[in-house]
Motif scaffolding. Sequence first.
Motif, PDB file in Angstrom:
ATOM      1  N   THR A 162       0.819  -1.040  -0.081  1.00 64.09           N
ATOM      2  CA  THR A 162      -0.067  -0.118   0.054  1.00 64.09           C
ATOM      3  C   THR A 162       0.850   1.189   0.104  1.00 64.09           C
ATOM      4  OG1 THR A 162      -0.005  -0.067   2.279  1.00 64.09           O
ATOM      5  CG2 THR A 162      -1.983  -1.134   1.371  1.00 64.09           C
ATOM      6  N   ASP A 216     -14.725   2.315   2.337  1.00 67.95           N
ATOM      7  CA  ASP A 216     -15.812   1.902   3.000  1.00 67.95           C
ATOM      8  C   ASP A 216     -16.027   0.506   3.632  1.00 67.95           C
ATOM      9  OD1 ASP A 216     -15.682   0.209   0.773  1.00 67.95           O
ATOM     10  OD2 ASP A 216     -17.631   0.902   0.007  1.00 67.95           O
ATOM     11  N   SER A 217     -14.321   0.018   3.879  1.00 74.61           N
ATOM     12  CA  SER A 217     -14.063  -1.219   4.592  1.00 74.61           C
ATOM     13  C   SER A 217     -14.827  -2.357   4.194  1.00 74.61           C
ATOM     14  CB  SER A 217     -14.623  -0.930   6.065  1.00 74.61           C
ATOM     15  OG  SER A 217     -13.721   0.353   6.682  1.00 74.61           O
ATOM     16  N   ASP A 218     -15.177  -2.541   2.748  1.00 74.24           N
ATOM     17  CA  ASP A 218     -16.022  -3.728   2.408  1.00 74.24           C
ATOM     18  C   ASP A 218     -14.939  -4.731   1.668  1.00 74.24           C
ATOM     19  OD1 ASP A 218     -15.265  -2.170   0.090  1.00 74.24           O
ATOM     20  OD2 ASP A 218     -17.066  -2.314  -0.863  1.00 74.24           O
ATOM     21  N   GLY A 219     -13.532  -4.380   1.809  1.00 76.83           N
ATOM     22  CA  GLY A 219     -12.726  -5.500   1.320  1.00 76.83           C
ATOM     23  C   GLY A 219     -12.202  -5.245  -0.077  1.00 76.83           C
ATOM     24  N   ILE A 220     -12.808  -4.148  -0.731  1.00 74.75           N
ATOM     25  CA  ILE A 220     -12.457  -3.720  -2.204  1.00 74.75           C
ATOM     26  C   ILE A 220     -12.000  -2.206  -2.175  1.00 74.75           C
ATOM     27  CG2 ILE A 220     -13.318  -3.308  -4.371  1.00 74.75           C
ATOM     28  CD1 ILE A 220     -15.918  -5.303  -3.716  1.00 74.75           C
ATOM     29  N   ASP A 221     -10.806  -2.223  -2.676  1.00 77.01           N
ATOM     30  CA  ASP A 221     -10.319  -0.984  -2.984  1.00 77.01           C
ATOM     31  C   ASP A 221     -10.650   0.024  -3.603  1.00 77.01           C
ATOM     32  OD1 ASP A 221      -8.096  -1.273  -0.726  1.00 77.01           O
ATOM     33  OD2 ASP A 221      -6.630  -2.131  -2.410  1.00 77.01           O
ATOM     34  N   GLU A 222     -11.037   1.443  -3.223  1.00 78.26           N
ATOM     35  CA  GLU A 222     -11.550   2.491  -4.458  1.00 78.26           C
ATOM     36  C   GLU A 222     -10.002   3.163  -5.071  1.00 78.26           C
ATOM     37  OE1 GLU A 222     -14.884   0.910  -2.376  1.00 78.26           O
ATOM     38  OE2 GLU A 222     -13.299   2.010  -1.209  1.00 78.26           O
ATOM     39  N   ASN A 281      -7.441   3.235  -1.784  1.00 74.82           N
ATOM     40  CA  ASN A 281      -7.596   2.796  -0.287  1.00 74.82           C
ATOM     41  C   ASN A 281      -9.016   2.138  -0.335  1.00 74.82           C
ATOM     42  OD1 ASN A 281      -5.845   5.327   1.472  1.00 74.82           O
ATOM     43  ND2 ASN A 281      -5.727   3.170   1.665  1.00 74.82           N
ATOM     44  N   ASP A 282      -9.255   1.423   0.515  1.00 77.04           N
ATOM     45  CA  ASP A 282     -10.469   0.794   0.801  1.00 77.04           C
ATOM     46  C   ASP A 282     -11.197   1.762   1.702  1.00 77.04           C
ATOM     47  OD1 ASP A 282     -12.681  -0.490   1.324  1.00 77.04           O
ATOM     48  OD2 ASP A 282     -11.831  -2.343   2.391  1.00 77.04           O
ATOM     49  N   ARG A 291     -14.291   1.936  -8.744  1.00 79.52           N
ATOM     50  CA  ARG A 291     -14.305   0.791  -7.927  1.00 79.52           C
ATOM     51  C   ARG A 291     -14.574  -0.403  -8.987  1.00 79.52           C
ATOM     52  NH1 ARG A 291     -18.492   1.496  -4.891  1.00 79.52           N
ATOM     53  NH2 ARG A 291     -17.219   2.508  -3.030  1.00 79.52           N
ATOM     54  N   ASN A 292     -13.226  -1.443  -8.698  1.00 79.92           N
ATOM     55  CA  ASN A 292     -13.430  -2.433  -9.860  1.00 79.92           C
ATOM     56  C   ASN A 292     -13.493  -1.779 -11.340  1.00 79.92           C
ATOM     57  OD1 ASN A 292     -13.520  -4.364  -7.911  1.00 79.92           O
ATOM     58  ND2 ASN A 292     -15.496  -4.448  -7.821  1.00 79.92           N
TER      59      ASN A 292
END
Length: 662
Positions: A415, A459-465, A456-457, A478-479
């Motif tokens: 990171t 919203d803490s959903d495991g997916i980086d923005e 960084n993630d 996102r994605n």
Amino acid sequence: MKYRVIITFLSIILFSIVYISAAHASSFPRLANYYLTGGGITEQEAQELTKWDVVIMGMEVPEISPAAFALIKKNNPDVKLLVYVDSIMRGTAPVQWRSSFHEYHYNNAKSEWLLQSPQGESMTFWPGTEIMNPTDYAPLAQGKRWNDFLPAFAAQVYQKQGVWDGIFFDDAMSDISWLNNGNIDITNDGVKDAPEFIDKAWRTGMRSIYQKTRANLGDNIIIITNSSYEYSEQLNGRMFETVLTHGWKWDEQIKAIEDAGSSGGYLPRYIVVNANTDNTGNREDWRKFRFAFTSTLLTDAYFSYDYGDKWHEQIWWYDEYNVNLGNARSNAYAVTNKERTLLGVWRRDFEKGIALVNITGVAQTVIVGSNFKKINGTQDKSVNNGQRVSQITMGAYDGIVLERVNQESVPQNMTVSQGFVAGSNAELWDMTTGKSVGIMVLNLQSIPKGTFGLINDLDSDGIDETIIWKNGALTLYRNGQKMWLMYPYDKRWRGSVSLASGDVDGDGMREIVLAAGFGGGPHVRIVDVMGKLRGPGFFAGNKNSRTGTFVDVNDINGDGVDEIIAGTGRGEEPWVRIFDAKGTLLNSFLAYERNNQQGVSVVASDVNNDKVSEIFTINANHVKVYASTGILLDQFTLSNQGKNNKRVVIVQDALHKRLATY
């Protein structure tokens, strides 16, 4: 020293290192060969010798083998060819491979100039030779003394042959009273002279030799000596013979090499260091070779390796010679562990690799970083096996060269703490010592090269923005799908920004924090994960200033909520200010002297794992570490870092956390 009786006063050198000025190629490794054949050379030998940067040979070679000798320079125009001349010796008998210059030397080095005992006996320390008296106390013979004859002879060889770049003077000793148990009559009056008087007269006479040689041949000729650097004011450098093959007095030897490299009367500067097999001929003692080679790489010297002081006629080539390390990125520095304990290991960083040396009598394990691999060689496959490594274990008195792995992107498990320009070449630094630990290209797949952004993630959903700043617009992906685009400064500001993220309101979600860069006011704005502004923002300094500001976000007081840390831009006093999300000033302090207005780049991280982040500030190449209260905890200088102000981020993986500047 000499390798065979028959070549005594004509040719010699050993294992070599050479210091070079900026006028010379700065790439490493730098290689030299002390190649004394006792006669001519073949074309095959000449072809091999073109691989070295400096070659020292006898004056007989261009006379006996002119075509082969010419190939060396033809195939490598940059090679420096130095002719061997002994400073104080003549042969006791004609040499069997006599060249015209050898014959002239033998016939004209007068017996009246011999160094004698009070009993009128000549003396020596090498078989087949006699030592001359270089002082003005030596009697005149045909109107000359040895300190007249030798400079004229050396100039004659250099000028008439016209093929050399310089002269290597062997046996440039700074004293002689140790010889013959001190039983020396240096004044030729039949009386033993006092040691202090002998050595003073000796040094005066020897200095005269090099002064006259320089006067005869001018400033552009390369002149180096062996045995001492007493006469450095007339020289380009010196050779260190038979060193760095053992741990014995290693630090003294390295210091002497470095000191010689930084002194001397003429440039370019050449320091030659000799290491060898101690006359065993065991060229496959890989550990011994590596220890000498990597020790040499800690300096700016050329390196050569051969049999020993009894024989110099080797064209040995090692795996390590094939590695192009590029330019040096740092000076040598001592390696420490996490507790800052010295390990007895030294390191130097290059553009394309590093050199490590273990100078202790026990094995040492060193963490080197994630982007290195061993040499893929053919000789010692237990070491040079091409494996990628993040740490290395070296045996006692051993060394190793590691190559940098070409890294096209930051590994997926890494990171980057703040916004960065994708594709930037970042230098990595140890966060406690400031030592360079590698280079990384700051590329992440979701940020186009040349674009300023942050991952960084939020919203803490495991997916980086992925957050991108371009032409005044902030865009979140996102994605790979664009989720929103907004203008934090209402399209009024399209310049650079500083960008970070953190949970500044304690809701478990990370907000985007940005501030205008140079040319804009120090306006800090906060944007949530949905692309909505959180209030009007605030000014982290004088709102009329147009120097911008640097920001980072982290919990620096341990309350579970991230604070906003702001450092002033170039042109303002070097303040660090700490705010909460509402813009309330929590603390402020001067990070550097008030008149230092180069800007303060800031980054925060919990280095000591106490759940409270420390504040790292960088101004030019000076790093200071502060507590949130403004108490100075530590400071260091980034080794080999230019003084131009840099952006700083933190690059982190599962094993390491590093400062990165670009």
